[in-house]
Design a protein around this motif. Structure first.
Motif, PDB file in Angstrom:
ATOM      1  N   ALA A 126       0.834  -1.203   0.000  1.00 28.78           N
ATOM      2  CA  ALA A 126       0.000   0.000   0.000  1.00 28.78           C
ATOM      3  C   ALA A 126       0.868   1.252   0.000  1.00 28.78           C
ATOM      4  CB  ALA A 126      -0.914  -0.001   1.225  1.00 28.78           C
ATOM      5  N   PHE A 127       1.931   1.225   0.789  1.00 29.05           N
ATOM      6  CA  PHE A 127       2.800   2.398   0.859  1.00 29.05           C
ATOM      7  C   PHE A 127       3.477   2.658  -0.488  1.00 29.05           C
ATOM      8  CE2 PHE A 127       7.301   3.660   1.145  1.00 29.05           C
ATOM      9  CZ  PHE A 127       7.106   5.003   1.434  1.00 29.05           C
ATOM     10  N   GLU A 185       2.684   1.782  -3.447  1.00 32.78           N
ATOM     11  CA  GLU A 185       1.737   2.239  -4.468  1.00 32.78           C
ATOM     12  C   GLU A 185       1.430   3.726  -4.251  1.00 32.78           C
ATOM     13  OE1 GLU A 185      -2.791   1.403  -5.840  1.00 32.78           O
ATOM     14  OE2 GLU A 185      -1.747  -0.249  -4.840  1.00 32.78           O
ATOM     15  N   TRP A 186       1.172   4.071  -3.004  1.00 27.69           N
ATOM     16  CA  TRP A 186       0.864   5.471  -2.655  1.00 27.69           C
ATOM     17  C   TRP A 186       2.038   6.394  -3.005  1.00 27.69           C
ATOM     18  CZ3 TRP A 186       3.481   8.563   0.868  1.00 27.69           C
ATOM     19  CH2 TRP A 186       2.864   9.778   1.207  1.00 27.69           C
ATOM     20  N   LYS A 207       8.708  10.356   1.536  1.00 24.57           N
ATOM     21  CA  LYS A 207       7.400   9.672   1.512  1.00 24.57           C
ATOM     22  C   LYS A 207       7.210   8.835   2.779  1.00 24.57           C
ATOM     23  CE  LYS A 207       5.850  11.065  -2.471  1.00 24.57           C
ATOM     24  NZ  LYS A 207       4.682  11.936  -2.513  1.00 24.57           N
ATOM     25  N   TYR A 237       3.863   9.332   5.028  1.00 23.07           N
ATOM     26  CA  TYR A 237       2.794   8.328   4.908  1.00 23.07           C
ATOM     27  C   TYR A 237       2.014   8.175   6.226  1.00 23.07           C
ATOM     28  CZ  TYR A 237       0.531   3.956   3.525  1.00 23.07           C
ATOM     29  OH  TYR A 237      -0.391   2.999   3.223  1.00 23.07           O
TER      30      TYR A 237
END
Ligand SMILES: Nc1ncnc2c1ncn2[C@@H]1O[C@H](COP(=O)(O)OP(=O)(O)OP(=O)(O)O)[C@@H](O)[C@H]1O
Length: 526
Positions: free
Chosen positions: A267-268, A270-271, A294, A298
């Motif tokens: 998830a990270f 991709e974000w 990032k 996050y």
């Protein structure tokens, strides 16, 4: 023309020793005791051993102002081949791990040795044996500040017939015993409050302290952890990547960071716009910087785990504060783990009331970081601010009051306000937790004071009513011809029933109140 030169690290610290707390003979003696005691506590309690620590200060040469300090513990000891580096190489430590220790820098012992040798030119004497070792090692060590390495002046081995384990250290240094005595005593007493499972025996020229073990319960030892993704910087990440084998970005995150499972890593990434399958070593310097940014931004990371921490626990704080402060009542709380900048932390607070605590215009504050008492720079500490801003009136406390407050922060990274490690900086998350911890503890105090107040009130009512018993019993006896004593007895019982407590109970409860508290209870609005 400038003359350029590089200053070796040990030499730098020798010249700038005040940065590590070795300002002058007074601070240096205090700091020496502190470094040795903290190492001894780390070498025992962290490994499930109940600490027994012997400390001795002797005046060796009054004219020159030389003293000796001897410290001995029953800890895990230091392996024979490690002793020279542990005492003779700046930044050599077993504590560069993510786990709560008192020690962090790998500097303390070396500063003791450097200060000792630059004031008395004498080596440190060390004796140590590890657990189950059949040998005891003994060394005399000085530090070569130019090469930051140990100079071994003497080395011996003895058979360890009685399977002794632990470490004993003796140093000779310029130290001002008279000026540091009070601080040393305070430091040791405050250590005993937070570590009531330790036995600390101190012998100085005119001071003997035997801080007895009050419990055999040790707090659970901290585990060793991994960094939280929010806590790393570019350099750290670069170093971690160099040490990693050919991992993909996703694998790298999962393997090297706390609280990152497959789902979170995916998830990270991709974000953040990274390909989870790219090799971590293929990241360009720009990508590396972006990745760290990032990771800090996050919001989806789980909180850092607190298994790496070892709070004292409310029960031990209460035992310690009662025993050492001689308080009448202590109320302690351990808050749930929180985090700042990816570092987990726990705040504990205790309020101690009455007994031998002298009434003061504001609470006595006892500050701790990772179980280390902080004695200097109180004004710069966020804990002082929190305690001063706290609305004590809401908790039935009116000054002067016999009140002491203990605030303990434990974390894998304590945000010290300065390099002297004596005050905690104003980190909003920590400040908030301190406030909440204090509120929780103060609520318990309020309850206690209300109960006491009520009991005082009852006792006063009893005293007022009891004044008339004799006279009423006498007159009733005349009229009814019943025995006066029996009427008086029944009247007593009637009053006890009315106020809900026996006189004995009332007197016992109220007598346990300190006079200052009674005054306060009397002055309190009804
Ligand atoms: N009494 C002791 N028993 C066992 N090991 C010890 C003892 N004292 C020191 N050590 C070992 O020596 C190392 C270096 O100690 P030193 O005091 O120089 O630094 P530190 O405790 O790691 O960090 P800090 O500079 O913050 O005190 C420690 O990490 C520990 O491994």
């Amino acid at each position: 023309m400038y003359a350029y030169e590089a200053l070796p690290v040990a030499e730098w610290f020798r010249r700038n020793r005040e940065l590590a707390g070795f300002h002058n003979p007074t601070r240096a003696l205090y700091q020496t005791i502190r470094e040795l005691t903290e190492n001894s506590l780390d070498a025992t309690e962290t490994y499930g051993i109940l600490p027994t620590i012997l400390l001795r200060v002797n005046v060796e040469d009054e004219q020159k102002g030389w003293v000796s300090v001897y410290a001995e513990d029953n800890g895990i000891g230091i392996p024979g081949n490690e002793i020279p580096n542990v005492f003779g190489r700046v930044f050599y430590s077993s504590k560069y791990r993510i786990k709560q220790h008192r020690g962090v820098f790998g500097l303390g012992l070396k500063m003791v040795v450097l200060y000792a040798q630059s004031t008395t030119n004498k080596p440190v004497l060390v004796r140590s044996a590890t657990l189950k070792s059949d040998k005891i090692f003994e060394y005399q060590i000085m530090i070569d500040t130019n090469s930051n390495s140990p100079i071994i002046l003497d080395r011996r081995e003895y058979p360890n017939k009685y399977r002794w384990h632990g470490t004993a250290v003796k140093v000779y240094l310029e130290g001002n015993w008279l000026a540091s005595k009070k601080r040393i005593e305070d430091y040791l007493r405050r250590t005993a409050i937070i570590a009531p499972y330790a036995e600390i025996i101190f012998k100085g020229p005119d001071l003997e302290l035997w801080l007895k073990r009050r419990t055999t319960k040790l707090p659970p030892a901290p585990k060793e952890g991994l960094p939280h993704p929010r806590s790393v910087d570019v350099d750290t990440l670069k170093q971690m990547i160099q040490e990693s084998r050919g991992l993909t970005l996703q694998e790298f995150l999962m393997e090297n960071f706390d609280a990152v499972g497959e789902g979170t890593a995916k998830a990270f990434l991709e974000w953040a716009g990274f390909n989870p399958n790219m090799k971590v070593r293929a990241l360009t310097p720009e990508e590396l910087v972006r990745l760290v940014e990032k990771m800090k931004q996050y919001e989806g990371w789980r909180r850092p785990r607190s298994d790496w921490l070892s709070p004292a626990g409310a029960e031990l704080l209460e035992i310690g504060a009662k025993a050492i402060l001689g308080a009448e009542a202590v109320f302690a709380v351990t808050r749930k783990p929180e985090s700042y900048g990816g570092h987990p932390f726990i705040v504990e607070a205790a309020v101690a009331w009455g007994g031998q605590i002298p009434p003061g215009d504001r609470p006595v504050l006892l500050r701790y970081a990772n179980k280390i008492p902080l004695l200097y720079d109180e004004g710069a500490d966020v804990a002082r601010k929190v305690v001063d801003e706290f609305n004590w009136q809401n908790y039935k406390v009116k000054f002067p009051a016999p009140l002491a407050v203990i605030i303990h922060v434990c974390s894998t990274k304590i945000p010290y306000a300065s390099a002297g490690k004596e005050a905690i900086a104003e980190v909003p998350e920590i400040e908030k937790e301190m406030r909440l911890a204090l509120r929780d503890a103060a609520k318990k105090l309020r309850l206690y004071l209300s109960r006491k107040e009520k009991e005082m009130e009852m006792l006063n009512r009893y005293i007022t009513l009891a004044k008339y018993i004799d006279e009423v019993a006498y007159n009733l006896a005349l009229v009814t011809r019943i025995d006066k004593e029996s009427i008086a007895r029944n009247l007593h019982k009637l009053i006890e029933k009315k106020i809900g407590l026996t006189v004995d109970e009332l007197v016992k409860h109220t007598l346990s109140m300190s006079s200052a508290q009674q005054e306060m209870a009397e002055a309190a609005p009804q």
